[in-house]
Design a protein around this motif. Structure first.
Motif, short mmCIF file in Angstrom:
data_model
loop_
_atom_site.label_atom_id
_atom_site.label_comp_id
_atom_site.label_asym_id
_atom_site.label_seq_id
_atom_site.Cartn_x
_atom_site.Cartn_y
_atom_site.Cartn_z
N ASP A 89 -10.53 -8.23 0.79
CA ASP A 89 -9.58 -8.57 -0.27
C ASP A 89 -8.18 -8.60 0.33
OD1 ASP A 89 -7.76 -8.35 -2.49
OD2 ASP A 89 -9.38 -7.54 -3.71
N ASP A 141 -4.41 -9.55 -0.81
CA ASP A 141 -3.81 -9.70 -2.12
C ASP A 141 -2.55 -8.84 -2.18
OD1 ASP A 141 -3.47 -9.83 -4.98
OD2 ASP A 141 -5.64 -9.90 -5.25
N HIS A 148 -2.26 -6.83 -4.78
CA HIS A 148 -2.82 -5.64 -5.41
C HIS A 148 -4.00 -5.08 -4.61
CE1 HIS A 148 -1.00 -8.05 -8.68
NE2 HIS A 148 -0.46 -6.88 -8.95
N HIS A 149 -4.11 -3.78 -4.60
CA HIS A 149 -5.26 -3.11 -3.99
C HIS A 149 -6.54 -3.58 -4.69
CE1 HIS A 149 -7.81 0.74 -3.83
NE2 HIS A 149 -7.94 0.14 -2.67
N SER A 200 -9.50 -3.85 1.97
CA SER A 200 -8.38 -4.39 1.21
C SER A 200 -7.09 -4.23 2.00
CB SER A 200 -8.26 -3.62 -0.13
OG SER A 200 -7.15 -4.08 -0.88
N HIS A 216 -3.13 -4.92 1.27
CA HIS A 216 -2.39 -5.11 0.03
C HIS A 216 -1.03 -4.43 0.09
CE1 HIS A 216 -4.81 -1.45 -0.06
NE2 HIS A 216 -3.75 -0.90 -0.64
N ALA A 263 0.36 -12.95 -2.86
CA ALA A 263 1.13 -12.45 -1.72
C ALA A 263 2.08 -13.52 -1.17
CB ALA A 263 0.19 -11.98 -0.62
#
Length: 196
Positions: free
Chosen positions: A36, A38, A40-41, A64, A66, A146
């Motif tokens: 992921d 992004d 956000h986490h 992730s 983030h 992002a």
């Protein structure tokens, strides 16, 4: 997704990436890495993996990278960590790579969360774990919030960064003649005019 207390959290009602991961694991016997990237986490994905039906399955990895700042949603994933307990108890791999905002002075000034810094964090803290996990399927939760023109985040990424991370992820886990299976799923992006 629900957290351990049973409280809903996240932007998604159905985690499409995990539905695909579970299908590939059950029907094909594949090892699956979910990555992921992004603002956000990837808290919902992590919670399902950590506390749900996949918590004892060593055939899945979730990672992730983030932005993290206190007081911003979801407020999780603030500590860089790697849980690789699969060798001991059959648990999945969980990797978190937060980009702190505002950045600590020893890292970079808050106004400079740029491509080079983000890419370096990916190279040092994310890609080696994907390679070590050696998945059969790579599922990318691709968050375009992002982007430098997105109104939500502060990461200041540009189009080339999203192309770079995709290529870097694919090449990081391609081993010998193994043909990579890759799926990229749109997960976010709120500056519609800027990002279309």
């Amino acid at each position: 997704p629900l957290n351990p207390a049973g409280i809903g959290a996240g932007f998604c009602l159905i985690n499409n990436v995990l539905v695909g991961a579970k299908h590939a694991m059950d029907t094909l016997g594949w090892r699956v890495a979910v990555v992921d990237f992004d603002v956000h986490h990837g808290n919902g994905t992590e919670q399902v993996i950590r506390y749900g039906r996949l918590k004892d399955d060593n055939g899945i990895m979730v990672a992730s990278i983030h932005q993290y700042s206190r007081g911003e949603f979801p407020g999780t994933g603030g500590k860089e960590n790697v849980d690789r307990n699969h060798a001991d108890g059959g648990a999945p791999w969980i990797v978190n790579v937060p980009i702190l905002y505002p950045a600590p002075k020893q890292d970079r000034p808050a106004s400079d969360l740029d491509s080079q810094f983000w890419r370096q964090k990916a190279v040092n803290s994310l890609l080696p774990h994907v390679k070590a996990f050696a998945p059969d399927l790579l599922l990318m939760s691709a968050g375009f919030d992002a982007h430098k023109d997105d109104p939500v985040g502060h990461l200041k990424l540009v189009e080339e960064d999203f192309m770079w991370i995709t290529k870097a992820l694919v090449s990081s886990y391609t081993v010998g003649a193994k043909v990579p299976h890759v799926v990229s799923v749109l997960e976010g992006g709120y500056g519609v005019d800027e990002e279309s």
